[in-house]
Design a protein around this motif. Structure first.
Motif, mmCIF file in Angstrom:
data_model
loop_
_atom_site.group_PDB
_atom_site.id
_atom_site.type_symbol
_atom_site.label_atom_id
_atom_site.label_comp_id
_atom_site.label_asym_id
_atom_site.label_seq_id
_atom_site.Cartn_x
_atom_site.Cartn_y
_atom_site.Cartn_z
ATOM 1 N N ARG A 186 0.790 -1.259 -0.435
ATOM 2 C CA ARG A 186 -0.115 0.291 -0.699
ATOM 3 C C ARG A 186 0.747 1.628 -0.005
ATOM 4 O O ARG A 186 0.634 2.037 -0.598
ATOM 5 N N ASP A 187 1.998 1.527 1.252
ATOM 6 C CA ASP A 187 2.916 2.263 0.854
ATOM 7 C C ASP A 187 3.721 2.428 -0.397
ATOM 8 O O ASP A 187 4.185 3.792 -0.841
ATOM 9 N N LEU A 236 -5.124 -2.303 7.137
ATOM 10 C CA LEU A 236 -4.797 -3.522 5.951
ATOM 11 C C LEU A 236 -5.009 -4.483 5.954
ATOM 12 O O LEU A 236 -5.866 -4.767 3.983
ATOM 13 N N THR A 249 -6.603 3.362 -1.473
ATOM 14 C CA THR A 249 -6.444 2.586 -2.784
ATOM 15 C C THR A 249 -7.405 1.457 -3.350
ATOM 16 O O THR A 249 -7.710 1.168 -4.058
ATOM 17 N N ASN A 260 -8.181 3.548 -5.768
ATOM 18 C CA ASN A 260 -7.802 3.000 -6.859
ATOM 19 C C ASN A 260 -8.220 1.509 -7.658
ATOM 20 O O ASN A 260 -7.345 1.449 -8.750
ATOM 21 N N THR A 261 -8.026 0.927 -6.560
ATOM 22 C CA THR A 261 -8.270 -0.348 -7.445
ATOM 23 C C THR A 261 -9.591 -0.393 -8.641
ATOM 24 O O THR A 261 -9.340 -0.873 -9.934
ATOM 25 N N ASP A 309 -4.870 5.966 3.731
ATOM 26 C CA ASP A 309 -4.533 5.393 2.873
ATOM 27 C C ASP A 309 -5.329 4.263 1.860
ATOM 28 O O ASP A 309 -5.388 3.713 0.910
ATOM 29 N N ARG A 326 9.306 2.343 0.091
ATOM 30 C CA ARG A 326 9.251 3.566 -0.332
ATOM 31 C C ARG A 326 9.437 4.626 -0.846
ATOM 32 O O ARG A 326 10.202 4.786 -2.142
ATOM 33 N N GLN A 383 -2.809 -2.033 -10.302
ATOM 34 C CA GLN A 383 -3.093 -2.818 -9.174
ATOM 35 C C GLN A 383 -2.945 -4.073 -9.717
ATOM 36 O O GLN A 383 -3.357 -4.421 -11.036
ATOM 37 N N LEU A 424 2.250 1.878 -3.679
ATOM 38 C CA LEU A 424 1.988 1.506 -4.350
ATOM 39 C C LEU A 424 1.627 3.672 -4.130
ATOM 40 O O LEU A 424 1.584 4.425 -5.576
ATOM 41 N N ASN A 425 1.393 4.151 -2.584
ATOM 42 C CA ASN A 425 1.292 5.592 -2.526
ATOM 43 C C ASN A 425 2.430 5.997 -2.981
ATOM 44 O O ASN A 425 2.256 7.721 -3.122
ATOM 45 N N LEU A 444 -8.387 -3.723 3.497
ATOM 46 C CA LEU A 444 -7.697 -3.199 2.530
ATOM 47 C C LEU A 444 -7.733 -4.495 1.421
ATOM 48 O O LEU A 444 -8.262 -4.839 0.197
#
Lengths: 123, 183
Positions: free
Chosen positions: A44-45, B6, B121, B124-125, B117, A96, A66, A47-48, B9
């Protein structure tokens, strides 16, 4: 809650800039593995970080998206750079910092970061 | 997984894979009752009774590359290690609801982590479907709904960087507000 008026201002600003970004379709694609293994490893980090860096540097010829499990869970987070007419480059254990370097050196300056690629890590 | 966001997510990705068009995430914190619940509800294709019976097993998955799927079992073990539990209800053609219950103050309860976040995310998926995130903290609450945002944006894409920055700040500020600065 911030006001929706603010959002409307962003909309109006963006509409003017929208046509410029349309050329992303034939450009570079960066794909990050976001299955359970990737997420647990910190994708996740990653991607961001990639999205933020692309936005910060105003990169319009690359997009990030993704995918599921790439199949090498122990090397996650994995990021693949797909450029039309070129061989795919697979980066592994992308945190990152590595993500920022990959955007700057590979995507912007067109020089793959060899030491982060799967070939270099898996020797 | 180091934080509960997480898991959220990961579970929300299951909803997206199940062809949901609306994914609703709700987090309820009640420090007086000492309960934390996380619910991910979707209107995807749902699971058959047979599949539902074995879905907690890490050797159950719909992926075709390999016979292992850890998402649900990891979430369940995170809940159980605090003395909580994981509930799943599902019906074919209707959707699936996954609820994890935690003992809020338990030493083994993972921190909620960065929900802003996680929300960005999942948008965006698959930006073309809709997401709702509600967070309640001892009676105070806030909700963000991508349908409302898209109504304002109209032809502008929700994944536009400036929009995502606005959304992230919005979520962080709202969470801070409902928790009275205790986040």
């Amino acid at each position: 809650m911030k006001s929706l008026a603010e959002l409307e201002a962003i909309r109006n600003k963006t509409i003017n800039a929208m046509n410029i970004r349309k050329d992303g379709e034939n450009g570079i694609r960066i794909v990050v593995g976001m299955a359970t293994c990737g997420i647990a490893a910190g994708a996740r980090d990653t991607l961001n970080a990639i999205s933020e860096e692309l936005a910060k540097r105003n990169v319009s010829h690359a997009t990030v998206s993704q995918t599921g499990c790439i199949g090498m869970c122990r090397l996650e987070p994995i990021g693949e750079v797909l450029e039309p007419g070129k061989e795919k480059v697979t980066y592994v254990k992308v945190d990152r910092e590595k993500a920022v370097r990959i955007v700057n050196e590979h995507i912007i300056n067109n020089k793959p970061v060899v030491e982060y690629t799967i070939g270099a890590v898996e020797k | 997984m180091k934080e509960l966001s997480l898991h959220v997510l990961d579970i929300a990705q299951n909803s997206i894979t199940a062809d949901a068009t609306l994914v609703e995430i709700e987090i309820v914190e009640d420090t007086k009752k000492d309960i934390l619940t996380i619910t991910v509800k979707d209107n995807g294709k749902g699971m058959s009774e047979d599949f539902l019976k074995k879905v907690r097993d890490p050797f159950t998955t719909t992926r075709t590359t390999r016979p292992v799927g850890m998402g649900i079992s990891l979430f369940e073990s995170a809940a159980k290690s605090t003395g909580g539990q994981l509930l799943i209800s599902s019906a074919l053609g209707v959707g699936t609801t996954v609820t994890a219950e935690f003992v809020h103050s338990h030493i083994d309860r993972q921190p909620i982590g960065n929900m802003a976040d996680t929300f960005l995310t999942i948008i965006n998926t698959k930006p073309e479907i809709d997401y709702v995130y509600t967070h309640k903290f001892n009676g105070a609450e806030f909700t963000v709904d991508t349908r409302e945002i898209k109504n304002v944006l109209m032809e502008v894409d929700i994944t536009t960087p400036d929009v995502l920055v606005w959304l992230k700040e919005n979520i962080e500020q709202s969470l801070n507000d409902i928790m009275g600065g205790k986040q």
